[in-house]
Enzyme design. Structure first.
Site, PDB file in Angstrom:
ATOM      1  N   THR A 123       0.802  -1.238   0.000  1.00 43.90           N
ATOM      2  CA  THR A 123       0.000   0.000   0.000  1.00 43.90           C
ATOM      3  C   THR A 123       0.830   1.282   0.000  1.00 43.90           C
ATOM      4  O   THR A 123       0.314   2.347   0.342  1.00 43.90           O
ATOM      5  CB  THR A 123      -0.977   0.056   1.202  1.00 43.90           C
ATOM      6  N   TRP A 124       2.104   1.210  -0.374  1.00 40.92           N
ATOM      7  CA  TRP A 124       2.837   2.470  -0.494  1.00 40.92           C
ATOM      8  C   TRP A 124       2.259   3.245  -1.692  1.00 40.92           C
ATOM      9  O   TRP A 124       2.082   2.668  -2.767  1.00 40.92           O
ATOM     10  CB  TRP A 124       4.335   2.233  -0.689  1.00 40.92           C
ATOM     11  N   TYR A 132       3.454   5.473   5.421  1.00 37.41           N
ATOM     12  CA  TYR A 132       2.721   5.514   4.140  1.00 37.41           C
ATOM     13  C   TYR A 132       1.434   6.336   4.229  1.00 37.41           C
ATOM     14  O   TYR A 132       0.844   6.667   3.199  1.00 37.41           O
ATOM     15  CB  TYR A 132       2.303   4.111   3.675  1.00 37.41           C
ATOM     16  N   GLN A 157      11.275  -7.805   5.684  1.00 37.08           N
ATOM     17  CA  GLN A 157      10.726  -7.259   4.438  1.00 37.08           C
ATOM     18  C   GLN A 157      11.833  -6.500   3.724  1.00 37.08           C
ATOM     19  O   GLN A 157      12.360  -5.517   4.250  1.00 37.08           O
ATOM     20  CB  GLN A 157       9.536  -6.335   4.744  1.00 37.08           C
ATOM     21  N   TYR A 170       9.507  -6.763  -1.242  1.00 33.72           N
ATOM     22  CA  TYR A 170       8.852  -5.514  -1.666  1.00 33.72           C
ATOM     23  C   TYR A 170       9.358  -5.055  -3.018  1.00 33.72           C
ATOM     24  O   TYR A 170      10.404  -5.492  -3.475  1.00 33.72           O
ATOM     25  CB  TYR A 170       8.934  -4.434  -0.589  1.00 33.72           C
ATOM     26  N   LEU A 206       7.606  -5.876  -8.492  1.00 31.89           N
ATOM     27  CA  LEU A 206       7.400  -5.512  -9.907  1.00 31.89           C
ATOM     28  C   LEU A 206       8.326  -4.359 -10.293  1.00 31.89           C
ATOM     29  O   LEU A 206       8.058  -3.637 -11.262  1.00 31.89           O
ATOM     30  CB  LEU A 206       5.933  -5.125 -10.146  1.00 31.89           C
ATOM     31  N   ARG A 260       8.677  -1.575  -9.080  1.00 34.54           N
ATOM     32  CA  ARG A 260       7.927  -0.306  -8.983  1.00 34.54           C
ATOM     33  C   ARG A 260       7.255   0.075 -10.302  1.00 34.54           C
ATOM     34  O   ARG A 260       6.930   1.233 -10.534  1.00 34.54           O
ATOM     35  CB  ARG A 260       8.824   0.854  -8.515  1.00 34.54           C
TER      36      ARG A 260
HETATM   37  N1  LIG Z   1       9.748  -1.982   3.634  1.00 40.58           N
HETATM   38  C1  LIG Z   1      10.097  -1.049   2.774  1.00 40.58           C
HETATM   39  O1  LIG Z   1      11.051  -0.284   2.988  1.00 40.58           O
HETATM   40  C2  LIG Z   1       9.324  -0.935   1.492  1.00 40.58           C
HETATM   41  C3  LIG Z   1       9.814  -0.176   0.429  1.00 40.58           C
HETATM   42  C4  LIG Z   1       9.048  -0.134  -0.743  1.00 40.58           C
HETATM   43  C5  LIG Z   1       7.836  -0.807  -0.828  1.00 40.58           C
HETATM   44  N2  LIG Z   1       7.381  -1.519   0.246  1.00 40.58           N
HETATM   45  C6  LIG Z   1       6.093  -2.259   0.207  1.00 40.58           C
HETATM   46  O2  LIG Z   1       6.060  -3.080  -0.955  1.00 40.58           O
HETATM   47  C7  LIG Z   1       4.910  -2.751  -1.722  1.00 40.58           C
HETATM   48  C8  LIG Z   1       5.170  -2.987  -3.196  1.00 40.58           C
HETATM   49  O3  LIG Z   1       6.262  -2.245  -3.655  1.00 40.58           O
HETATM   50  P1  LIG Z   1       6.124  -0.953  -4.574  1.00 40.58           P
HETATM   51  O4  LIG Z   1       4.808  -0.338  -4.387  1.00 40.58           O
HETATM   52  O5  LIG Z   1       7.349  -0.128  -4.292  1.00 40.58           O
HETATM   53  O6  LIG Z   1       6.314  -1.492  -6.061  1.00 40.58           O
HETATM   54  P2  LIG Z   1       5.727  -2.676  -6.951  1.00 40.58           P
HETATM   55  O7  LIG Z   1       4.658  -3.410  -6.264  1.00 40.58           O
HETATM   56  O8  LIG Z   1       6.901  -3.422  -7.481  1.00 40.58           O
HETATM   57  O9  LIG Z   1       5.128  -1.856  -8.180  1.00 40.58           O
HETATM   58  C9  LIG Z   1       4.022  -1.032  -8.057  1.00 40.58           C
HETATM   59  C10 LIG Z   1       3.774  -0.404  -9.420  1.00 40.58           C
HETATM   60  O10 LIG Z   1       3.452  -1.428 -10.360  1.00 40.58           O
HETATM   61  C11 LIG Z   1       2.177  -1.171 -10.962  1.00 40.58           C
HETATM   62  N3  LIG Z   1       1.506  -2.475 -11.109  1.00 40.58           N
HETATM   63  C12 LIG Z   1       0.994  -3.261 -10.133  1.00 40.58           C
HETATM   64  N4  LIG Z   1       0.489  -4.398 -10.649  1.00 40.58           N
HETATM   65  C13 LIG Z   1       0.696  -4.330 -11.979  1.00 40.58           C
HETATM   66  C14 LIG Z   1       0.382  -5.189 -13.059  1.00 40.58           C
HETATM   67  N5  LIG Z   1      -0.218  -6.365 -12.869  1.00 40.58           N
HETATM   68  N6  LIG Z   1       0.733  -4.806 -14.313  1.00 40.58           N
HETATM   69  C15 LIG Z   1       1.339  -3.631 -14.531  1.00 40.58           C
HETATM   70  N7  LIG Z   1       1.678  -2.762 -13.546  1.00 40.58           N
HETATM   71  C16 LIG Z   1       1.340  -3.111 -12.275  1.00 40.58           C
HETATM   72  C17 LIG Z   1       1.469  -0.237 -10.011  1.00 40.58           C
HETATM   73  O11 LIG Z   1       0.624   0.645 -10.702  1.00 40.58           O
HETATM   74  P3  LIG Z   1      -0.974   0.746 -10.375  1.00 40.58           P
HETATM   75  O12 LIG Z   1      -1.116   0.974  -8.893  1.00 40.58           O
HETATM   76  O13 LIG Z   1      -1.402   1.900 -11.197  1.00 40.58           O
HETATM   77  O14 LIG Z   1      -1.558  -0.567 -10.824  1.00 40.58           O
HETATM   78  C18 LIG Z   1       2.631   0.570  -9.412  1.00 40.58           C
HETATM   79  O15 LIG Z   1       2.981   1.627 -10.289  1.00 40.58           O
HETATM   80  C19 LIG Z   1       4.644  -1.298  -1.335  1.00 40.58           C
HETATM   81  O16 LIG Z   1       3.367  -0.883  -1.742  1.00 40.58           O
HETATM   82  C20 LIG Z   1       4.867  -1.359   0.136  1.00 40.58           C
HETATM   83  O17 LIG Z   1       3.758  -1.954   0.795  1.00 40.58           O
HETATM   84  C21 LIG Z   1       8.120  -1.604   1.398  1.00 40.58           C
END
Ligand SMILES: NC(=O)c1ccc[n+]([C@@H]2O[C@H](COP(=O)([O-])OP(=O)(O)OC[C@H]3O[C@@H](n4cnc5c(N)ncnc54)[C@H](OP(=O)(O)O)[C@@H]3O)[C@@H](O)[C@H]2O)c1
Length: 273
Positions: free
Chosen positions: A20-21, A47, A155, A183, A186, A188
Site C-alpha cells: 500500500t505504499w 505511508y 521485508q 517488496y 514488480l 515499482r
Molecule cells: N519496507 C520497505 O522499505 C518498502 C519499500 C518499498 C515498498 N514496500 C512495500 O512493498 C509494496 C510494493 O512495492 P512498490 O509499491 O514499491 O512497487 P511494486 O509493487 O513493485 O510496483 C508497483 C507499481 O506497479 C504497478 N503495477 C501493479 N500491478 C501491476 C500489473 N499487474 N501490471 C502492470 N503494472 C502493475 C502499479 O501501478 P498501479 O497501482 O497503477 O496498478 C505501481 O505503479 C509497497 O506498496 C509497500 O507496501 C516496502
C-alpha cells in the site's frame, strides 16, 4: 492462492499480499484481493494508508492479516507504544498481526526497541514481530534482543531487477525459518525491467501468463519468499493474485536469470518507503 508459513509461527500467509505504499485505490482493489486470498495487507505509519486500509477492511477484519511498520524515528520505548496505538486507532483494530521495524536505526539501542515490541505482544496489541531492510547482522542483533519471541519476517526489496539479497539475507532467512516479504517485486512498475523485458515477455508468452505474473512467480520460486505488489486497480490485483499456484520451469528460470544477472552487493537506500 498458495499459502506458506510465516516464519516459524505456525500461521499461514498467502504467497501474494497487498502493498500500500502510494496506494490511492480506495476499498475495492483491497477487498477484491482479500476475496482472492491475498489477505495480508502491508502498510507503514510512514505511508499514511492505515486509515484507508482500516476503512477497506471494516466488516472483514477477521479475514485479513494486518501488517504495518513503526518508523525508525519512533524506536524509543515510549514512541513504539505511541506509534502502535496510533496505527491501531487508524486501522480501527484491536491487534496488529505483524508489526515490523521499518528500517534499522543504529542511534537507538535495539534492546530498547525490541523490549517495547515484546511489551506490545504481552499486551495483546501485536501478534508477531518482524523487521524490514535488516542485514544478517542486524537480524541477529534484533533476535538476540528478544527474550521470548522469534522474528518471523524480514521485508526487503527483491525482484528480477534487484537480486542483491541472494548473497546473504535470503540464504540466512531460509536457514533460520524467517519469511522474506519481497517488496517492489514488480520493480515499482513494469517499465523498469529495462533490457530484460524481452526475456520476460518471451517467458510470459510461452506460459500463457502476463509479464507481471512471471516477475512475481520468479520471486515465489524461491523458498520462504512471499510478494506484496501494490496496485490501485482491482483488475491488476486479480492479475497479481494469478502469480501463485503454478511454477516456472527450470528452463524459464534460467532464461530469466541470464537476462537479469544478480548484482552482488546489497544496496543500501535509506528512504521512507
Ligand atoms: N519496507 C520497505 O522499505 C518498502 C519499500 C518499498 C515498498 N514496500 C512495500 O512493498 C509494496 C510494493 O512495492 P512498490 O509499491 O514499491 O512497487 P511494486 O509493487 O513493485 O510496483 C508497483 C507499481 O506497479 C504497478 N503495477 C501493479 N500491478 C501491476 C500489473 N499487474 N501490471 C502492470 N503494472 C502493475 C502499479 O501501478 P498501479 O497501482 O497503477 O496498478 C505501481 O505503479 C509497497 O506498496 C509497500 O507496501 C516496502
Amino acid at each position: 492462492m498458495n499459502l506458506q508459513e510465516l516464519g516459524s509461527s505456525g500461521v499461514q500467509v498467502p504467497d501474494v499480499g497487498l502493498g500500500t505504499w502510494a496506494y490511492t485505490g480506495g476499498s475495492a482493489p483491497l477487498r477484491r484481493g482479500v476475496e482472492l486470498g491475498a489477505f495480508l495487507i502491508d502498510m507503514a505509519e510512514a505511508y499514511h494508508t492505515e486509515d484507508a486500509v482500516g476503512a477497506a477492511i471494516e466488516g472483514i477484519r477477521g479475514d485479513v492479516f494486518v501488517a504495518t511498520k513503526v518508523s525508525p524515528s519512533h524506536f524509543r520505548r515510549r514512541d513504539v507504544h505511541r506509534a502502535a496505538d496510533e496505527s491501531l486507532r487508524l486501522l480501527k483494530c484491536d491487534v496488529i498481526d505483524l508489526y515490523q521495524l521499518h528500517w534499522p536505526n543504529s542511534r537507538i539501542p535495539i534492546a530498547e526497541t525490541m523490549g517495547a515490541m515484546e511489551e506490545l505482544v504481552d499486551a495483546g496489541k501485536v501478534r508477531y514481530i518482524g523487521v524490514s531492510n535488516f542485514s544478517v547482522r542486524e537480524m541477529e542483533d534484533a533476535q538476540a534482543a528478544l527474550s521470548k519471541s522469534r522474528i518471523v519476517s524480514n521485508q526487503v526489496e527483491y525482484s528480477l531487477t534487484d537480486r542483491s539479497i541472494e548473497r546473504e539475507v535470503l540464504p540466512y532467512c531460509q536457514a533460520n525459518g524467517i519469511t522474506v516479504i519481497a517488496y517492489s517485486p514488480l520493480a515499482r512498475g513494469l517499465g523498469n525491467f529495462g533490457k530484460g523485458s524481452a526475456a520476460l515477455a518471451e517467458v510470459a508468452a510461452k506460459n500463457g501468463t502476463t509479464v507481471a505474473q512471471v516477475a512475481l512467480n520468479w520471486c515465489l520460486h524461491h523458498d520462504r519468499v512471499m510478494v506484496i505488489p501494490k496496485s490501485n486497480s482491482a483488475a491488476r490485483v486479480e492479475e497479481n493474485c494469478g502469480a501463485s499456484g503454478w511454477r516456472l520451469s527450470d528452463e524459464d528460470i534460467a532464461a530469466l536469470e541470464a537476462a537479469f544477472p544478480s548484482q552482488g552487493e546489497r544496496r543500501r537506500w535509506f528512504g521512507v518507503l
